[in-house]
Design an enzyme around this catalytic site. Structure first.
Site, mmCIF file in Angstrom:
data_model
loop_
_atom_site.group_PDB
_atom_site.id
_atom_site.type_symbol
_atom_site.label_atom_id
_atom_site.label_comp_id
_atom_site.label_asym_id
_atom_site.label_seq_id
_atom_site.Cartn_x
_atom_site.Cartn_y
_atom_site.Cartn_z
ATOM 1 N N SER A 151 15.338 21.589 -15.648
ATOM 2 C CA SER A 151 14.169 22.402 -15.935
ATOM 3 C C SER A 151 14.645 23.740 -16.492
ATOM 4 O O SER A 151 15.686 24.252 -16.082
ATOM 5 C CB SER A 151 13.380 22.632 -14.651
ATOM 6 O OG SER A 151 12.574 23.787 -14.783
ATOM 7 N N GLU A 199 9.829 8.449 -16.860
ATOM 8 C CA GLU A 199 8.446 8.904 -17.063
ATOM 9 C C GLU A 199 7.942 8.511 -18.445
ATOM 10 O O GLU A 199 6.779 8.127 -18.630
ATOM 11 C CB GLU A 199 8.364 10.424 -16.899
ATOM 12 C CG GLU A 199 8.664 10.898 -15.483
ATOM 13 C CD GLU A 199 8.853 12.410 -15.442
ATOM 14 O OE1 GLU A 199 7.838 13.120 -15.431
ATOM 15 O OE2 GLU A 199 10.001 12.875 -15.438
ATOM 16 N N LYS A 251 16.192 21.438 -10.446
ATOM 17 C CA LYS A 251 15.493 20.232 -10.907
ATOM 18 C C LYS A 251 16.394 19.272 -11.645
ATOM 19 O O LYS A 251 17.329 19.648 -12.351
ATOM 20 C CB LYS A 251 14.357 20.622 -11.848
ATOM 21 C CG LYS A 251 13.224 21.251 -11.108
ATOM 22 C CD LYS A 251 12.335 20.198 -10.538
ATOM 23 C CE LYS A 251 11.043 20.248 -11.320
ATOM 24 N NZ LYS A 251 10.064 19.349 -10.839
ATOM 25 N N HIS A 278 0.829 -1.219 0.000
ATOM 26 C CA HIS A 278 0.000 0.000 0.000
ATOM 27 C C HIS A 278 0.859 1.263 0.000
ATOM 28 O O HIS A 278 0.417 2.313 0.448
ATOM 29 C CB HIS A 278 -0.960 0.047 1.191
ATOM 30 C CG HIS A 278 -1.670 -1.237 1.471
ATOM 31 N ND1 HIS A 278 -2.938 -1.509 0.988
ATOM 32 C CD2 HIS A 278 -1.288 -2.350 2.140
ATOM 33 C CE1 HIS A 278 -3.299 -2.721 1.377
ATOM 34 N NE2 HIS A 278 -2.316 -3.259 2.076
ATOM 35 N N TYR A 328 -9.496 -13.805 -45.698
ATOM 36 C CA TYR A 328 -8.800 -12.528 -45.658
ATOM 37 C C TYR A 328 -9.758 -11.350 -45.825
ATOM 38 O O TYR A 328 -10.725 -11.417 -46.590
ATOM 39 C CB TYR A 328 -7.742 -12.494 -46.779
ATOM 40 C CG TYR A 328 -7.011 -11.168 -46.864
ATOM 41 C CD1 TYR A 328 -5.923 -10.913 -46.038
ATOM 42 C CD2 TYR A 328 -7.429 -10.170 -47.743
ATOM 43 C CE1 TYR A 328 -5.265 -9.692 -46.100
ATOM 44 C CE2 TYR A 328 -6.772 -8.946 -47.811
ATOM 45 C CZ TYR A 328 -5.694 -8.712 -46.982
ATOM 46 O OH TYR A 328 -5.044 -7.506 -47.039
HETATM 47 N N1 ARG Z 1 -1.019 -5.312 -48.495
HETATM 48 C C1 ARG Z 1 -1.925 -6.401 -48.198
HETATM 49 C C2 ARG Z 1 -1.907 -6.638 -46.667
HETATM 50 O O1 ARG Z 1 -1.014 -6.196 -46.030
HETATM 51 C C3 ARG Z 1 -1.513 -7.639 -48.899
HETATM 52 C C4 ARG Z 1 -2.607 -8.601 -49.137
HETATM 53 C C5 ARG Z 1 -3.562 -8.067 -50.130
HETATM 54 N N2 ARG Z 1 -4.519 -9.040 -50.488
HETATM 55 C C6 ARG Z 1 -5.624 -8.732 -51.185
HETATM 56 N N3 ARG Z 1 -6.451 -9.700 -51.427
HETATM 57 N N4 ARG Z 1 -5.906 -7.511 -51.506
HETATM 58 O O2 ARG Z 1 -2.791 -7.263 -46.124
#
Ligand code: ARG
Length: 472
Positions: A290, A303, A296, A169, A330
């Protein structure tokens, strides 16, 4: 296409590569939001290594000719040299590192360059590059943290018997040694390195060959590319391979936790450097003055380490939030995965280096720490333990008696060891002269000889063990 790309506000850009389906080039603003080359150029070495592995595999499996394979490999090596010497012209209109490299390869070796992208996609390409990059970053981070541990262990060795107050504490609790305190951080950092090793092990599977998301119709050899890139195996599922970024999240998690550890040490340094504590002074090299107050001497570096931990936690949040709503596989959102990871890696490298410098060069004020170690009735627990051990008193009763003695000492404005025996006996007639043997800071420290405890002998052993466990 040529006609449309002449319209103001549009240009041909990367659609030169996929342009078959497109009548018009992207708007300039689209180029800008779509491009990642400003940050993903940092993947160039990994991109080239992965492309070389891919091309060698394509040649070995007969998907492309050996001549083309060799031309591609040579061209990629030349591009690496070009980038390293600063001569490479990164183009925003080519969007990312993958297309910048491939386009330059075309300029250098001609038509064969167009065969490199057989049986792969930028989706498995970027996932592969990024895993390789994070793997390297984990290695660098481990080396940096190990250096910080070495600095802490050296200082702990020097101060294995240096008394300081231990706090709970932020109130005086029990005396500890500075060496013991510093070794606490060595343990935390050891676990951080353990997390980095776990992350490196788990991420070490190759996405390459997953292609866009479903695998490929070409007779590729994923084992071969995985091995060439130092991966333990190819990833088992092509959808997973191109679409998860859990390895980056793990990196950011361990970065955030490490950031928190560094921040706590930084906070202690800030406290210790205040004139109220006056336990430590940072070297000039890590302090600032400072512009208005001549007296200082500010621990700015500490920090800033403390503040930068906020950015590390933020980086983890950023990518968690980017990923949480994405359906397989993706999505372009994932392009944004690199920014927090690169930032976190850079921030940590800086913070770890600054911390190492501060720890190595701090000077400690042993006298002030020793005086404070005895303040605040810090040996009250030793008195209670003595009553238990010597007088067979139940600990709860001993706690009560000691509390009454602390109150008496407080009323008289003296330390516990300054009470006379008869004053002590007025609270508990059982108390004998030998109690005075446990009330000093040194006796208190020496008595805490349990495994993991603060007794100077234990701390010295722990220093030796820490060297073996973390630095060998
Ligand atoms: N520059 C893209 C990334 O970093 C690469 C992959 C792109 N793929 C696509 N299907 N557009 O994710």
């Amino acid at each position: 296409m040529a006609k449309n790309s002449e319209k103001p506000g549009t240009s041909k850009g990367a659609s030169g590569i996929w342009g078959g389906r497109f009548a018009a080039g992207p708007a300039d603003i689209m180029l800008k939001i779509n491009a990642s080359i400003d940050f993903d150029r940092r993947l160039y070495a990994q991109d080239i290594a992965a492309s070389k592995a891919h091309a060698a595999m394509l040649a070995k499996t007969g998907i492309i000719s050996d001549d083309d394979g060799n031309a591609i490999a040579k061209g990629l090596d030349d591009i690496a040299k070009e980038i390293e010497s600063g001569d490479f012209d990164f183009k925003q209109e080519l969007e990312d590192i993958h297309m910048n490299v491939e386009s330059r390869l075309g300029e250098m070796i001609g038509a064969a360059a167009g065969r490199l992208h057989t049986a792969r996609s930028r989706n498995d390409q970027v996932a592969t590059d990024f895993r390789l990059w994070v793997r390297d970053a984990l290695n660098d981070l481990d080396a940096g943290v190990k250096g910080l541990q070495a600095a802490l262990i050296d200082r702990a060795d020097e101060h294995a018997a240096t008394a300081m107050p231990g706090f709970t504490h932020l109130q005086s609790a029990q005396p500890v040694t500075l060496g013991h305190h510093l070794l606490a951080y060595v343990e935390m950092l050891g676990r951080d390195r353990g997390r980095a090793a776990d992350c490196a092990k788990r991420l070490n599977e190759s996405p390459l060959g997953a292609a866009a998301l479903a695998g490929t119709s070409f007779p590729i050899d994923r084992e071969m590319t995985a091995k060439a890139l130092g991966f333990a195996a190819p990833m088992a599922n092509s959808l997973d391979a191109v679409s998860d970024r859990d390895f980056a999240l793990e990196f950011l998690s361990l970065a955030a936790i490490l950031g928190v550890h560094l921040s706590r040490l930084a906070e202690e340094i800030v406290l210790w450097c205040s004139s109220q504590f006056a336990y430590a002074q940072m070297p000039d090299a890590f302090s600032t003055g400072s512009s208005i107050m001549p007296q200082k001497r500010n621990p700015d570096a500490a920090e800033l380490v403390r503040a930068k931990a906020g950015g590390l936690i933020g980086a983890l949040n950023t990518l968690m939030i980017v990923m949480k709503g994405l359906p397989l596989a993706y999505g372009k959102d994932m392009q944004e995965d690199k920014v927090p990871v690169f930032n976190a890696a850079d921030t940590l490298a800086l913070c770890v280096a600054a911390m190492t410098g501060m720890v190595a060069e701090a000077s400690f004020n042993k006298d002030k720490m020793r005086v404070d170690a005895g303040k605040g009735y810090a040996t009250a627990t030793d008195l209670a333990d003595w009553l238990v051990r010597e007088k067979n008193m139940p600990f709860r009763d001993a706690h009560h008696v000691t509390g009454a003695l602390v109150k008496l000492a407080e009323e008289k404005n003296v330390g516990l060891e300054q009470l006379s025996l008869s004053e002590m006996q007025s609270v508990s007639p059982d108390i004998t002269e030998s109690v005075f043997g446990v009330l000093s800071v040194e006796d208190s420290l020496k008595s805490r000889d349990s495994f993991g405890g603060t007794a100077p002998g234990r701390v010295q052993d722990a220093v030796n063990e820490a060297r073996k466990r973390f630095l060998d």
